[in-house]
Write a protein that holds these residues in place. Structure first.
Motif, PDB file in Angstrom:
ATOM      1  N   VAL A  91       0.858  -1.092   0.043  1.00  0.00           N
ATOM      2  CA  VAL A  91       0.043   0.090  -0.030  1.00  0.00           C
ATOM      3  C   VAL A  91       0.840   1.277   0.089  1.00  0.00           C
ATOM      4  CG1 VAL A  91      -1.629   1.188   1.333  1.00  0.00           C
ATOM      5  CG2 VAL A  91      -1.911  -1.188   1.056  1.00  0.00           C
ATOM      6  N   GLN A  92       2.050   1.401   0.725  1.00  0.00           N
ATOM      7  CA  GLN A  92       2.922   2.296   0.667  1.00  0.00           C
ATOM      8  C   GLN A  92       3.508   2.521  -0.445  1.00  0.00           C
ATOM      9  OE1 GLN A  92       4.914   0.879   4.411  1.00  0.00           O
ATOM     10  NE2 GLN A  92       4.155   2.675   5.620  1.00  0.00           N
ATOM     11  N   LEU A  93       3.989   1.525  -1.271  1.00  0.00           N
ATOM     12  CA  LEU A  93       4.592   1.651  -2.567  1.00  0.00           C
ATOM     13  C   LEU A  93       3.565   1.975  -3.776  1.00  0.00           C
ATOM     14  CD1 LEU A  93       6.457  -1.919  -2.517  1.00  0.00           C
ATOM     15  CD2 LEU A  93       7.457   0.330  -2.480  1.00  0.00           C
ATOM     16  N   ILE A  94       2.257   1.575  -3.450  1.00  0.00           N
ATOM     17  CA  ILE A  94       1.192   2.255  -4.494  1.00  0.00           C
ATOM     18  C   ILE A  94       1.042   3.892  -4.071  1.00  0.00           C
ATOM     19  CG2 ILE A  94      -1.151   2.298  -4.823  1.00  0.00           C
ATOM     20  CD1 ILE A  94      -1.179  -0.721  -4.287  1.00  0.00           C
ATOM     21  N   GLY A  95       1.394   4.038  -2.816  1.00  0.00           N
ATOM     22  CA  GLY A  95       1.251   5.615  -2.344  1.00  0.00           C
ATOM     23  C   GLY A  95       2.490   6.332  -3.018  1.00  0.00           C
ATOM     24  N   ILE A  96       3.378   5.765  -3.091  1.00  0.00           N
ATOM     25  CA  ILE A  96       4.715   6.501  -3.672  1.00  0.00           C
ATOM     26  C   ILE A  96       4.347   6.539  -5.309  1.00  0.00           C
ATOM     27  CG2 ILE A  96       7.060   6.052  -4.334  1.00  0.00           C
ATOM     28  CD1 ILE A  96       7.496   4.849  -1.684  1.00  0.00           C
ATOM     29  N   VAL A  97       3.796   5.729  -5.916  1.00  0.00           N
ATOM     30  CA  VAL A  97       3.618   5.685  -7.378  1.00  0.00           C
ATOM     31  C   VAL A  97       2.336   6.758  -7.497  1.00  0.00           C
ATOM     32  CG1 VAL A  97       2.486   4.741  -9.173  1.00  0.00           C
ATOM     33  CG2 VAL A  97       4.286   3.337  -7.808  1.00  0.00           C
ATOM     34  N   LEU A  98       1.337   7.006  -6.581  1.00  0.00           N
ATOM     35  CA  LEU A  98       0.474   8.020  -6.923  1.00  0.00           C
ATOM     36  C   LEU A  98       1.002   9.487  -6.589  1.00  0.00           C
ATOM     37  CD1 LEU A  98      -2.635   6.280  -4.968  1.00  0.00           C
ATOM     38  CD2 LEU A  98      -2.148   6.735  -7.607  1.00  0.00           C
ATOM     39  N   VAL A  99       1.837   9.430  -5.817  1.00  0.00           N
ATOM     40  CA  VAL A  99       2.585  10.674  -5.455  1.00  0.00           C
ATOM     41  C   VAL A  99       3.246  11.252  -6.757  1.00  0.00           C
ATOM     42  CG1 VAL A  99       4.190  12.030  -4.053  1.00  0.00           C
ATOM     43  CG2 VAL A  99       2.707  10.535  -2.812  1.00  0.00           C
ATOM     44  N   ILE A 100       4.148  10.172  -7.375  1.00  0.00           N
ATOM     45  CA  ILE A 100       4.891  10.570  -8.498  1.00  0.00           C
ATOM     46  C   ILE A 100       3.930  11.072  -9.734  1.00  0.00           C
ATOM     47  CG2 ILE A 100       6.286   9.509 -10.299  1.00  0.00           C
ATOM     48  CD1 ILE A 100       7.639   7.978  -7.947  1.00  0.00           C
ATOM     49  N   GLY A 101       2.881  10.002  -9.733  1.00  0.00           N
ATOM     50  CA  GLY A 101       1.656  10.464 -10.793  1.00  0.00           C
ATOM     51  C   GLY A 101       1.206  11.929 -10.498  1.00  0.00           C
ATOM     52  N   GLY A 102       0.870  12.235  -9.274  1.00  0.00           N
ATOM     53  CA  GLY A 102       0.239  13.440  -9.003  1.00  0.00           C
ATOM     54  C   GLY A 102       1.292  14.818  -9.478  1.00  0.00           C
ATOM     55  N   VAL A 103       2.353  14.597  -9.045  1.00  0.00           N
ATOM     56  CA  VAL A 103       3.669  15.582  -9.459  1.00  0.00           C
ATOM     57  C   VAL A 103       3.696  15.684 -11.043  1.00  0.00           C
ATOM     58  CG1 VAL A 103       5.752  16.145  -9.254  1.00  0.00           C
ATOM     59  CG2 VAL A 103       4.880  15.385  -7.014  1.00  0.00           C
ATOM     60  N   LEU A 104       3.685  14.675 -11.562  1.00  0.00           N
ATOM     61  CA  LEU A 104       3.661  14.674 -12.911  1.00  0.00           C
ATOM     62  C   LEU A 104       2.552  15.277 -13.680  1.00  0.00           C
ATOM     63  CD1 LEU A 104       5.309  11.291 -13.881  1.00  0.00           C
ATOM     64  CD2 LEU A 104       6.226  13.473 -14.186  1.00  0.00           C
ATOM     65  N   LEU A 105       1.295  15.087 -13.175  1.00  0.00           N
ATOM     66  CA  LEU A 105       0.002  15.584 -13.788  1.00  0.00           C
ATOM     67  C   LEU A 105       0.068  17.078 -13.413  1.00  0.00           C
ATOM     68  CD1 LEU A 105      -2.488  12.875 -12.939  1.00  0.00           C
ATOM     69  CD2 LEU A 105      -1.828  13.517 -15.068  1.00  0.00           C
ATOM     70  N   LEU A 106       0.603  17.592 -12.298  1.00  0.00           N
ATOM     71  CA  LEU A 106       0.576  18.962 -12.091  1.00  0.00           C
ATOM     72  C   LEU A 106       1.705  19.684 -12.965  1.00  0.00           C
ATOM     73  CD1 LEU A 106       0.518  19.303  -7.965  1.00  0.00           C
ATOM     74  CD2 LEU A 106      -0.971  20.487  -9.591  1.00  0.00           C
ATOM     75  N   GLU A 107       2.623  19.097 -13.140  1.00  0.00           N
ATOM     76  CA  GLU A 107       3.922  19.697 -13.876  1.00  0.00           C
ATOM     77  C   GLU A 107       3.277  19.558 -15.524  1.00  0.00           C
ATOM     78  OE1 GLU A 107       6.825  21.951 -15.358  1.00  0.00           O
ATOM     79  OE2 GLU A 107       6.257  21.306 -13.091  1.00  0.00           O
ATOM     80  N   LEU A 108       2.812  18.448 -15.827  1.00  0.00           N
ATOM     81  CA  LEU A 108       2.567  18.419 -17.240  1.00  0.00           C
ATOM     82  C   LEU A 108       1.304  19.055 -17.704  1.00  0.00           C
ATOM     83  CD1 LEU A 108       3.401  14.753 -17.945  1.00  0.00           C
ATOM     84  CD2 LEU A 108       4.868  16.660 -18.376  1.00  0.00           C
ATOM     85  N   GLY A 109       0.258  19.302 -16.717  1.00  0.00           N
ATOM     86  CA  GLY A 109      -0.967  19.845 -16.803  1.00  0.00           C
ATOM     87  C   GLY A 109      -0.774  21.472 -17.059  1.00  0.00           C
ATOM     88  N   GLY A 110       0.351  21.959 -16.756  1.00  0.00           N
ATOM     89  CA  GLY A 110       0.438  23.391 -16.646  1.00  0.00           C
ATOM     90  C   GLY A 110       0.887  23.803 -18.167  1.00  0.00           C
ATOM     91  N   ARG A 111       1.538  23.087 -18.833  1.00  0.00           N
ATOM     92  CA  ARG A 111       2.255  23.211 -20.182  1.00  0.00           C
ATOM     93  C   ARG A 111       1.412  23.512 -21.220  1.00  0.00           C
ATOM     94  NH1 ARG A 111       8.179  21.354 -19.807  1.00  0.00           N
ATOM     95  NH2 ARG A 111       8.405  21.210 -17.691  1.00  0.00           N
ATOM     96  N   ARG A 112       1.599  24.501 -21.956  1.00  0.00           N
ATOM     97  CA  ARG A 112       0.774  24.753 -23.283  1.00  0.00           C
ATOM     98  C   ARG A 112       1.692  24.716 -24.362  1.00  0.00           C
ATOM     99  NH1 ARG A 112      -3.504  28.626 -20.471  1.00  0.00           N
ATOM    100  NH2 ARG A 112      -3.853  27.125 -18.795  1.00  0.00           N
TER     101      ARG A 112
END
Length: 112
Positions: A91-112
């Motif tokens: 469950v903790q490893l899945i949480g790490i993957v979700l944190v990485i995914g969230g950071v990537l979505l924030l970063e990539l979602g702001g680019r135009r």
């Protein structure tokens, strides 16, 4: 250049947080671990200075803070697992993957 300062902010925060481990434990006093406290204080100060430089170079606060916090959490968790042999559950490893995914979505979602 802003992302270089962000990388330095993350690195210094990770070092400071990791060295917190050396400031605790049985038989640990300030007198015998003063060097660890010094690394923690200097690391956090440097981290916040670098984070402020990040913001003055045009990286938005929400993105900078999310990346700084998210990457820091993941790196410190991996260091704790590898160096200090702390146990991670699935469950903790899945949480790490979700944190990485969230950071990537924030970063990539702001680019135009």
């Amino acid at each position: 250049m802003g992302y270089l300062f962000l990388a330095l902010a993350i690195a210094s925060e990770v070092v400071a947080t990791t060295f917190l481990k050396f400031t605790s434990g049985e038989g640990v006093t300030f007198a015998n671990r003063w060097w660890a406290y010094l690394v923690v204080v200097v690391g956090y100060i440097l981290s916040f200075v670098m984070l402020s430089f990040t913001l003055t170079r045009g990286v938005p606060l929400g993105i900078a803070y999310a990346v700084w916090g998210g990457v820091g959490i993941v790196v410190v968790t991996v260091i704790s697992w590898v160096v200090f042999k702390e146990f991670l559950t699935l469950v903790q490893l899945i949480g790490i993957v979700l944190v990485i995914g969230g950071v990537l979505l924030l970063e990539l979602g702001g680019r135009r």
